[in-house]
Each structure stands twice: as structure tokens, then as C-alpha cells.
Motif scaffolding. Sequence first.
Motif, PDB file in Angstrom:
ATOM      1  N   SER A 194       5.579  67.415  22.206  1.00  0.00           N
ATOM      2  CA  SER A 194       6.247  68.497  22.921  1.00  0.00           C
ATOM      3  C   SER A 194       6.612  69.641  21.974  1.00  0.00           C
ATOM      4  CB  SER A 194       7.501  67.979  23.620  1.00  0.00           C
ATOM      5  OG  SER A 194       8.409  67.480  22.675  1.00  0.00           O
ATOM      6  N   ASP A 195       6.605  69.373  20.674  1.00  0.00           N
ATOM      7  CA  ASP A 195       6.944  70.383  19.682  1.00  0.00           C
ATOM      8  C   ASP A 195       6.304  69.959  18.360  1.00  0.00           C
ATOM      9  OD1 ASP A 195       8.111  72.662  18.639  1.00  0.00           O
ATOM     10  OD2 ASP A 195      10.030  71.701  18.237  1.00  0.00           O
ATOM     11  N   TRP A 196       6.004  70.896  17.499  1.00  0.00           N
ATOM     12  CA  TRP A 196       5.441  70.537  16.205  1.00  0.00           C
ATOM     13  C   TRP A 196       5.845  71.571  15.158  1.00  0.00           C
ATOM     14  CZ3 TRP A 196       2.193  73.872  13.664  1.00  0.00           C
ATOM     15  CH2 TRP A 196       1.581  74.863  14.435  1.00  0.00           C
ATOM     16  N   SER A 197       5.748  71.152  13.920  1.00  0.00           N
ATOM     17  CA  SER A 197       5.995  72.013  12.777  1.00  0.00           C
ATOM     18  C   SER A 197       5.101  71.517  11.656  1.00  0.00           C
ATOM     19  CB  SER A 197       7.470  71.922  12.367  1.00  0.00           C
ATOM     20  OG  SER A 197       7.707  72.720  11.232  1.00  0.00           O
ATOM     21  N   GLY A 198       4.538  72.409  10.881  1.00  0.00           N
ATOM     22  CA  GLY A 198       3.672  71.958   9.802  1.00  0.00           C
ATOM     23  C   GLY A 198       3.354  73.063   8.824  1.00  0.00           C
ATOM     24  N   TRP A 199       2.834  72.660   7.686  1.00  0.00           N
ATOM     25  CA  TRP A 199       2.275  73.570   6.686  1.00  0.00           C
ATOM     26  C   TRP A 199       0.773  73.391   6.749  1.00  0.00           C
ATOM     27  CZ3 TRP A 199       5.183  77.209   4.702  1.00  0.00           C
ATOM     28  CH2 TRP A 199       6.550  76.995   4.583  1.00  0.00           C
ATOM     29  N   LEU A 200       0.095  74.325   7.385  1.00  0.00           N
ATOM     30  CA  LEU A 200      -1.346  74.221   7.583  1.00  0.00           C
ATOM     31  C   LEU A 200      -2.038  75.485   7.097  1.00  0.00           C
ATOM     32  CD1 LEU A 200      -1.273  72.813  11.228  1.00  0.00           C
ATOM     33  CD2 LEU A 200      -1.603  71.509   9.127  1.00  0.00           C
TER      34      LEU A 200
END
Length: 136
Positions: A127-133
Motif C-alpha cells: 500500500s506504500d513504499w520507500s526506497g533508494w533506487l
Amino acid sequence: MGTLSNARVVPVFDRGRLPVSSLSTVEGNPYAPASTVETRNVVMANYMVRVEIFKADSEEYADLHKALEALGLKRTVQGDNGVLRMPPGTYYGASSLGTYELREKVKTIAAPFSYPADPSVFVSESSDWSGWLRLA
């Protein structure tokens, strides 16, 4: 004017939050009279999927990517700064399937590419995400 049996479904997305509604259009005409247009709600969720196949070559990986993309699972995700590349073997996308059904479908798609062991498949509703991409 065509009939509803000639209709195709056109998804209308609301920035990834659900439910998503789909409009059936007659012969591709979104301006068809209301009497020929049917509206329904389709509940879709976003999923993160991780697939590991064994002893596959680059052509087999390319075929796997195409097959999973046809299922709505992409190797990229839209971020605040543009389109971002997911880590190898990781896919993201929306599906009306449940977690179990999506896992089984992905396993069925990936199995022919993985030898001698069955593919490893992990599916998680997101439902939500966060990342270093990295940018794609």
C-alpha cells in the motif's frame, strides 16, 4: 452503433489508490450514449513480487520479463523524481488477483525458465513504499 458484446474494457486509474473503476466503451468510443456504457468497480491492489529462477540465460530472463509485464508486473516503479528501476528479479504492479492467486500465476509463468529447481517466488501486497533506487 455496436452492442455491449463488442465492448472493450478501458481501465481508469486513480493514482494507485483503490478501488479502480473501469468503463466499457462501445467499439472504442468513450463518448457512446449512456445506454450502451456499463460501469463497474474492480478492486485492484499493488504488489511487489520477487522471482528467482535458476540456470537461466539472458534470453530466458528477457522472456520472463515480457511474460510478467503482460501480467501487469513491471521492473520499474514511478517515483517522485521519475521512473525508477527495481532491483534484479523484483517486479511491481497492480492486479485484481489476490496474493495467493498472483503467486501461483507467477510461479506457473516462471517454472519453465528455472532448472533444475523450481523458481523462488515471493508476493507481497503493497500500500506504500520507500526506497533508494536508480533512475530507469
